[in-house]
Each structure stands twice: as C-alpha cells, then as structure tokens.
Design an enzyme around this catalytic site. Structure first.
Site, mmCIF file in Angstrom:
data_model
loop_
_atom_site.group_PDB
_atom_site.id
_atom_site.type_symbol
_atom_site.label_atom_id
_atom_site.label_comp_id
_atom_site.label_asym_id
_atom_site.label_seq_id
_atom_site.Cartn_x
_atom_site.Cartn_y
_atom_site.Cartn_z
ATOM 1 N N ASP A 165 5.968 1.488 6.476
ATOM 2 C CA ASP A 165 4.542 1.150 6.393
ATOM 3 C C ASP A 165 3.856 2.071 5.393
ATOM 4 O O ASP A 165 3.249 3.060 5.808
ATOM 5 C CB ASP A 165 3.906 1.259 7.775
ATOM 6 C CG ASP A 165 2.496 0.736 7.841
ATOM 7 O OD1 ASP A 165 2.062 0.055 6.886
ATOM 8 O OD2 ASP A 165 1.811 1.004 8.834
ATOM 9 N N HIS A 190 0.850 -1.197 0.000
ATOM 10 C CA HIS A 190 0.000 0.000 0.000
ATOM 11 C C HIS A 190 0.878 1.236 0.000
ATOM 12 O O HIS A 190 1.884 1.316 0.709
ATOM 13 C CB HIS A 190 -1.010 -0.025 1.154
ATOM 14 C CG HIS A 190 -0.452 0.180 2.523
ATOM 15 N ND1 HIS A 190 -0.193 1.429 3.045
ATOM 16 C CD2 HIS A 190 -0.141 -0.700 3.500
ATOM 17 C CE1 HIS A 190 0.273 1.316 4.283
ATOM 18 N NE2 HIS A 190 0.319 0.030 4.585
ATOM 19 N N GLU A 207 -4.883 2.246 2.092
ATOM 20 C CA GLU A 207 -5.060 1.101 3.014
ATOM 21 C C GLU A 207 -5.307 1.573 4.422
ATOM 22 O O GLU A 207 -6.094 0.982 5.159
ATOM 23 C CB GLU A 207 -3.800 0.208 2.971
ATOM 24 C CG GLU A 207 -3.897 -1.043 3.818
ATOM 25 C CD GLU A 207 -3.429 -0.844 5.259
ATOM 26 O OE1 GLU A 207 -3.716 -1.740 6.082
ATOM 27 O OE2 GLU A 207 -2.799 0.177 5.557
ATOM 28 N N GLU A 208 -4.636 2.658 4.819
ATOM 29 C CA GLU A 208 -4.627 3.040 6.234
ATOM 30 C C GLU A 208 -5.994 3.449 6.764
ATOM 31 O O GLU A 208 -6.358 3.083 7.868
ATOM 32 C CB GLU A 208 -3.621 4.184 6.460
ATOM 33 C CG GLU A 208 -2.165 3.816 6.231
ATOM 34 C CD GLU A 208 -1.624 2.845 7.263
ATOM 35 O OE1 GLU A 208 -2.394 2.354 8.098
ATOM 36 O OE2 GLU A 208 -0.415 2.570 7.218
#
Length: 343
Positions: free
Chosen positions: A303, A291, A337-338
């Site tokens: 991330d 992502h 995505e988050e």
C-alpha cells in the site's frame, strides 16, 4: 439419419472455424499482449524494484526524510531506464510525526487474558494519523464503549469526560473485504469529532482489520474546525475484545493513554513522473500510477509500493521490447494519498 448428423457436424465445424477466424482478425494485438506478458514473467523487475524500495528506504510517510529519499530514488530509477522524459511535480504535503510514546493500560487491578488479576494491564495502541498528542501527563478516564455514532449520541450526559471506545468490527461475512472496511471505517475517520461533540476527552478505535491480532493499525482521521480536538488512537483487535469483555464486568473501568504525536508545518515534496512519448498523438495521454507515500508502521510494500512499481514496470517492458505507443503513456507516483490527497 446418418447423413443429416454428418451434415450437422460439418456445419458446426465450419461455423466454429469462421468464428475463430473472425475472433483472430478482431483481436490483432493478442500476440503482442502475449509477448509483453511473457517478457514480464521472464525478465520482469517489479519485485526487485519493490524489494529495493522497501529495504533501502522503507516507509514513506509524507513530509518524512524517507519520503524525500524515495522521490529521488524513483526519479533516478526512471532515468536509468531511459524513459523519454522524467520529471518532478512539486507539491506541498502535510508533515505529521508519530512521536516516541504510544502507551496505554487499564488503571488498577483487572482480569488478565489468563483470568488472573493483573495490575495496570497493558493495551496495544497506536496514534491515528493526524491525531494531536495527549497532555504531557497523559489522560486517565473511564471508558464508554459504543458501536455507532447514533448509540453515542443517545448516551447524552453519560459520555462527558469519558474516553469513547468505538468497537464496531469489520463484517467478516462480506464477500468484498473493502465493503466490510467501508462499513466500519467512519468510526476511525470521524470518531474524534463525534466523541468531542458529546464531551469526550479522547477516543479509541478498533483497528480496521478482520484479523484477530495484537498489532494496532494506523490510518487517517480528521478534525472539524468548529469542534475541539482530542487525541485518538487505534487499539488492536485482541485488546479491543479484551476491553469490551472487561467493561461488561467492570463498567466503570478506567484506562490511561499517552501519545506524543504532532503536526509540523507543511513541507515540499513531489509526484514523480515518467513518460513514453506517443508517436502519433503525443498530446493524448494515458495515465497509470500508484500512490508513493505510505504509513509509517510498515514498509509500504502493498500500500502502495506495488502499484507504483507496476507502473514503472509497464513502461520498462514497452521500452525493452522496443514498442512505441501511439499515445503518450505517463507513469505517476503520487505523493500524499494516505493523509491528505495533496499529490
């Protein structure tokens, strides 16, 4: 006896040699895999691409100008590497902004970390992603500490009008850190809903980390349409411990907190896609990806900038070595995505 032992050794060697020949014939791609690995280690560009992404663009929260720049950057990067096809897959994503104010303190006189009395002791907080803002004047209320939703529900009338403080730590004894995360993260995701059900006016959630530090961690949370919304923030693990100890000595302690975050209308963004076309089965697709969006409190390196850059690098290595896959290999940098899973 000696001849028997010698025969055993010969048989063992013959068996071992036969096994090795069989293993080699059943793993014809070992030398090719080693070639890819050596090329990656010798001339790999993953780290350089990650450095460029994080230093020139930084965080990539969905809907933000940085996310839009990152999409164009990744498309240009794949095109410069001459993948067989590079394109954008449009998607509408949430656009939540943090705002300029994230502040909190213990109201009145309390004990500081050095044991001395301190007026309006400050607390390190940050808004959880998707939270609404507090009223313009902020919120001042007593704090109710709980570890579980069941404990909160059992409080009944005691919870009304309180700031609900969810303080269940991640379990550091778990060998799998993600298992520890999973055992605590529901208070972040659902804490606002559960606090509203009992009449709370706000929620504070212990940061999702086993580290003891003064850096509050953001992350996603959600609301329910049938339940009133309330502002929700993460509190650093250091200040979560401090607040817990304070409440033991001053059970009616109050805190003040103010957030200016807000959700804006959805905006158009995109997944970034690059492909190496298969030579024999082009319609059979192997998908790799990561992502591309990230939270706004860092630069999104691990991330999931790493997963995104590794996906580009996998195709780049095959291209550099002149290897043509039988099936299409598709690298996808997924957006959002988050805080939404839209991409």
């Amino acid at each position: 006896m000696k001849s028997t032992r010698r025969l055993s050794v010969i048989l063992f060697l013959l068996f071992t040699f036969s096994f090795l020949l069989t293993a080699q014939s059943s793993r014809p791609y070992d030398s090719l895999a080693l070639q890819i690995i050596k090329t990656g280690l010798g001339s790999g560009q993953s780290y350089e691409m990650l450095r460029e992404l994080c230093s020139t663009i930084g965080h990539r929260l969905s809907g933000s100008p940085q996310a839009a720049k990152a999409v164009e950057w990744a498309k240009a990067k794949m095109e410069s590497l001459q993948f067989d096809s590079v394109y954008l897959q449009k998607v509408m994503v949430p656009h939540w902004v943090r705002g300029d104010v994230e502040t909190s303190w213990v109201v009145g006189t309390s004990l500081g970390t050095n044991g001395h009395a301190k007026e309006n002791y400050p607390l390190s907080i940050c808004a959880l992603g998707g939270s609404i803002a507090t009223p313009e004047e902020g919120i001042t209320a007593e704090v109710l500490e709980v570890k579980t939703f069941e404990e909160l529900q059992a409080m009944g009338e005691q919870a009304k009008g309180k700031i609900i403080f969810f303080n269940r730590p991640m379990d550091k004894t778990k060998l799998q850190t993600f298992e520890a995360y999973g055992g605590a993260v529901n208070q972040r995701g659902s804490g606002a809903v559960e606090a509203a059900k009992v009449g709370g006016v706000g929620a504070l959630v212990r940061s999702m980390t086993t580290a003891l530090d003064d850096v509050p961690h953001t992350g996603s949370m959600h609301y329910a349409d049938s339940i009133p919304k309330m502002p929700t923030a993460a509190i650093s693990t250091v200040d979560a411990n401090y607040l817990s100890e304070l409440l033991k000595k001053q059970p009616h302690a109050k805190i003040y907190f103010k957030l200016t975050c807000e959700a804006l209308p959805d905006v158009e963004s995109a997944n970034v896609i690059g492909e190496l076309r298969g030579t024999e089965f082009p319609n059979e697709v192997i998908v790799i990806g990561g992502h591309f969006d990230s939270w706004d409190k860092g630069d999104g390196a691990h991330d999931d900038g790493t997963g995104s850059m590794q996906s580009i690098e996998a195709l780049r290595l095959l291209k550099e070595l002149g290897l043509k896959p039988k099936r299409t290999i598709r690298a996808v940098l997924f957006m959002n995505e988050e805080n939404g899973l839209r991409g």
